[in-house]
Design an enzyme around this catalytic site. Sequence first.
Site, PDB file in Angstrom:
ATOM      1  N   GLN A  61       2.115  -6.094   5.671  1.00 18.87           N
ATOM      2  CA  GLN A  61       2.395  -5.691   4.359  1.00 18.87           C
ATOM      3  C   GLN A  61       3.842  -6.079   4.099  1.00 18.87           C
ATOM      4  O   GLN A  61       4.544  -6.619   4.781  1.00 18.87           O
ATOM      5  CB  GLN A  61       2.079  -4.402   3.901  1.00 18.87           C
ATOM      6  CG  GLN A  61       0.975  -3.696   4.152  1.00 18.87           C
ATOM      7  CD  GLN A  61       0.439  -2.405   3.734  1.00 18.87           C
ATOM      8  OE1 GLN A  61       1.342  -1.678   3.118  1.00 18.87           O
ATOM      9  NE2 GLN A  61      -0.520  -1.945   4.322  1.00 18.87           N
ATOM     10  N   ASN A 117     -12.470  -1.304  -0.904  1.00 20.92           N
ATOM     11  CA  ASN A 117     -11.680  -1.844   0.227  1.00 20.92           C
ATOM     12  C   ASN A 117     -12.367  -1.398   1.450  1.00 20.92           C
ATOM     13  O   ASN A 117     -12.488  -0.004   1.645  1.00 20.92           O
ATOM     14  CB  ASN A 117     -10.189  -1.620   0.216  1.00 20.92           C
ATOM     15  CG  ASN A 117      -9.606  -1.732   1.436  1.00 20.92           C
ATOM     16  OD1 ASN A 117      -9.317  -2.938   1.683  1.00 20.92           O
ATOM     17  ND2 ASN A 117      -9.314  -0.755   2.206  1.00 20.92           N
ATOM     18  N   GLU A 118     -12.736  -2.223   2.342  1.00 16.30           N
ATOM     19  CA  GLU A 118     -13.146  -1.888   3.839  1.00 16.30           C
ATOM     20  C   GLU A 118     -14.265  -0.799   3.701  1.00 16.30           C
ATOM     21  O   GLU A 118     -14.132   0.313   4.305  1.00 16.30           O
ATOM     22  CB  GLU A 118     -11.821  -1.462   4.635  1.00 16.30           C
ATOM     23  CG  GLU A 118     -11.042  -2.434   4.939  1.00 16.30           C
ATOM     24  CD  GLU A 118     -10.110  -2.240   6.108  1.00 16.30           C
ATOM     25  OE1 GLU A 118      -9.961  -1.141   6.551  1.00 16.30           O
ATOM     26  OE2 GLU A 118      -9.064  -3.037   6.431  1.00 16.30           O
ATOM     27  N   GLU A 166       0.845  -1.075  -0.205  1.00  9.33           N
ATOM     28  CA  GLU A 166      -0.007  -0.073   0.018  1.00  9.33           C
ATOM     29  C   GLU A 166       0.823   1.069  -0.095  1.00  9.33           C
ATOM     30  O   GLU A 166       2.068   1.297   0.549  1.00  9.33           O
ATOM     31  CB  GLU A 166      -0.992   0.145   1.222  1.00  9.33           C
ATOM     32  CG  GLU A 166      -1.838   1.089   1.224  1.00  9.33           C
ATOM     33  CD  GLU A 166      -3.017   0.938   2.380  1.00  9.33           C
ATOM     34  OE1 GLU A 166      -4.099   1.910   2.554  1.00  9.33           O
ATOM     35  OE2 GLU A 166      -2.705  -0.010   3.205  1.00  9.33           O
ATOM     36  N   GLU A 213      -5.910  -8.852   3.980  1.00 14.74           N
ATOM     37  CA  GLU A 213      -5.045  -8.382   5.004  1.00 14.74           C
ATOM     38  C   GLU A 213      -4.972  -9.318   6.400  1.00 14.74           C
ATOM     39  O   GLU A 213      -6.202  -9.455   6.800  1.00 14.74           O
ATOM     40  CB  GLU A 213      -5.591  -6.955   5.344  1.00 14.74           C
ATOM     41  CG  GLU A 213      -5.721  -6.003   4.093  1.00 14.74           C
ATOM     42  CD  GLU A 213      -5.937  -4.519   4.427  1.00 14.74           C
ATOM     43  OE1 GLU A 213      -5.874  -4.222   5.627  1.00 14.74           O
ATOM     44  OE2 GLU A 213      -6.399  -4.003   3.486  1.00 14.74           O
ATOM     45  N   TYR A 258      -6.695  -8.481  11.753  1.00 11.97           N
ATOM     46  CA  TYR A 258      -5.203  -8.178  12.398  1.00 11.97           C
ATOM     47  C   TYR A 258      -5.213  -8.796  13.914  1.00 11.97           C
ATOM     48  O   TYR A 258      -6.189  -8.709  14.654  1.00 11.97           O
ATOM     49  CB  TYR A 258      -5.094  -6.935  12.515  1.00 11.97           C
ATOM     50  CG  TYR A 258      -4.762  -6.352  10.919  1.00 11.97           C
ATOM     51  CD1 TYR A 258      -3.527  -6.401  10.536  1.00 11.97           C
ATOM     52  CD2 TYR A 258      -5.903  -5.831  10.357  1.00 11.97           C
ATOM     53  CE1 TYR A 258      -3.181  -5.950   9.278  1.00 11.97           C
ATOM     54  CE2 TYR A 258      -5.502  -5.347   9.011  1.00 11.97           C
ATOM     55  CZ  TYR A 258      -4.417  -5.190   8.380  1.00 11.97           C
ATOM     56  OH  TYR A 258      -4.154  -4.892   7.211  1.00 11.97           O
TER      57      TYR A 258
END
Length: 502
Positions: A353, A172-173, A25, A304, A248
Amino acid sequence: MAKLMINRNKKEGTIAPEIYGHFSEHLGRCIYEGLYVGENSEIPNVNGMRTDVVEALKEIKIPVLRWPGGCFADEYHWKDGIGPKENRKKMVNTHWGGVVEDNSFGTHEFFELCRQLGCKTYINGNLGSGTVQEMSEWVEYMTFNGVSPMADLRKKNGHEEPWTIDYFGVGNENWGCGGNMRPQYYADEYRRYQTYVRNYDPQKPIQKICGGANVDDYDWTRKVLETTHDHTVPEFHGFMDGLSLHYYVHPEGWEIKGSATDFDEEVWYKTLKKALYMETLVERHGKIMDQYDPDKKIGMIVDEWGCWFTVEPGTNPGFLYQQNTIRDALVAGITLNIFNKHCDRVKMANLAQMVNVLQSVILTEGPKMIKTPTYHVFHMYRHHQGATLLNSTLTGVGETGIGEWKVPEVTESVSEDAEHIITVTLNNLSADEEKEIEIAFAGDEHVYSVKEAKVVSAEMHAHNTFDVPELVKEEEFTAYKKCGNGIKVMLPPCSVVELRLQ
């Protein structure tokens, strides 16, 4: 004694190479300084891409790379990143650090990076702040091999032939930074936007990824699928090839997160317990997907995942730069074993990432580069890519941990490649105790030998620095012996072990 029983006659699916994918990103020093230094840099590069980083990434067989975000994707306007670099628009990256984004890394540079890596492409389109026309024209610019305004513009900018988009994420999201949408609203927008993500080359169809849930938001998954599949006619099938999921590991919670290197044994187990929660998420979201897609044609795309700790002291909080210890290696090993064992539904995953951000595989500092403990796990696990998952069962394994943070002593997965070499990956989650495992084969009289064995193991805080770059690395593993047709293995504490059997 604990036993791992492997049944070679019970094959449970193919482990998609894309499970070992990565994410880049426009965030902190992931792209700029990490992957891209520009053609005029004193750091060795090919067309602006850091040679040392590219070569290291090729060693772990990067299968697919996601770009440009992340939250950045839904404020990214692709025309700002094409044409002569001196004419490209500058903007403030409001999501990540408030720094100037000069757009010197754009569409052409991304495809050049993927060419050098030899990997597939995963583009995330702007649904949150962009238009249908903008998304449609970007796809045309990248993939149309004919006469059209966007194809002509691509040629004018120096690339005659079209590129291949392997995967395209429609937003995204969108439940959060991508627009704070309700699931039904996003699903209707997905239906509309994806219509204009045209397959200009029927021989190279674009796999379309729908924006899925944050962690355990099962309501989002259910309502998105209800809406996208409502009034669907047979010829409309294929409009969704994947549904994403983000998770996460924050050992101390979202607000505090916790240090990447300063933690006690209780936090060690708390982190691993939260990593194991990925299995619950995959299973529960998967059951909802089964209601709408019983044949599992829609892949779960965990694009992710990884550890998210407090940034390193003295660094920009918006850059999300963190160190990477043997704890991260265990999180990677645990998570990849889970993905392997759910390969019937999980078709892609992207570690967050790639460089210098969150649980990265590489860290850079000027001309210096180091490989993290997570890198070495990916290097060992590369043998699972494209292999056949074998049925495997652990027995006699207890729990380890402190208080409420109890975890299995060992996790594993097993695959067989085209050359009939069996890869066994084992994780010892104990912070301080060895664990003996007997590997045996059900109904199989073949006597197996170890072709290769590797281990990543160290004290739980151990990590590589630019002064000591190889404190944690892959090493030869020798703590095994034959027993009958199987192998007895002594796993060190805090370890990820790979055995290649033939």
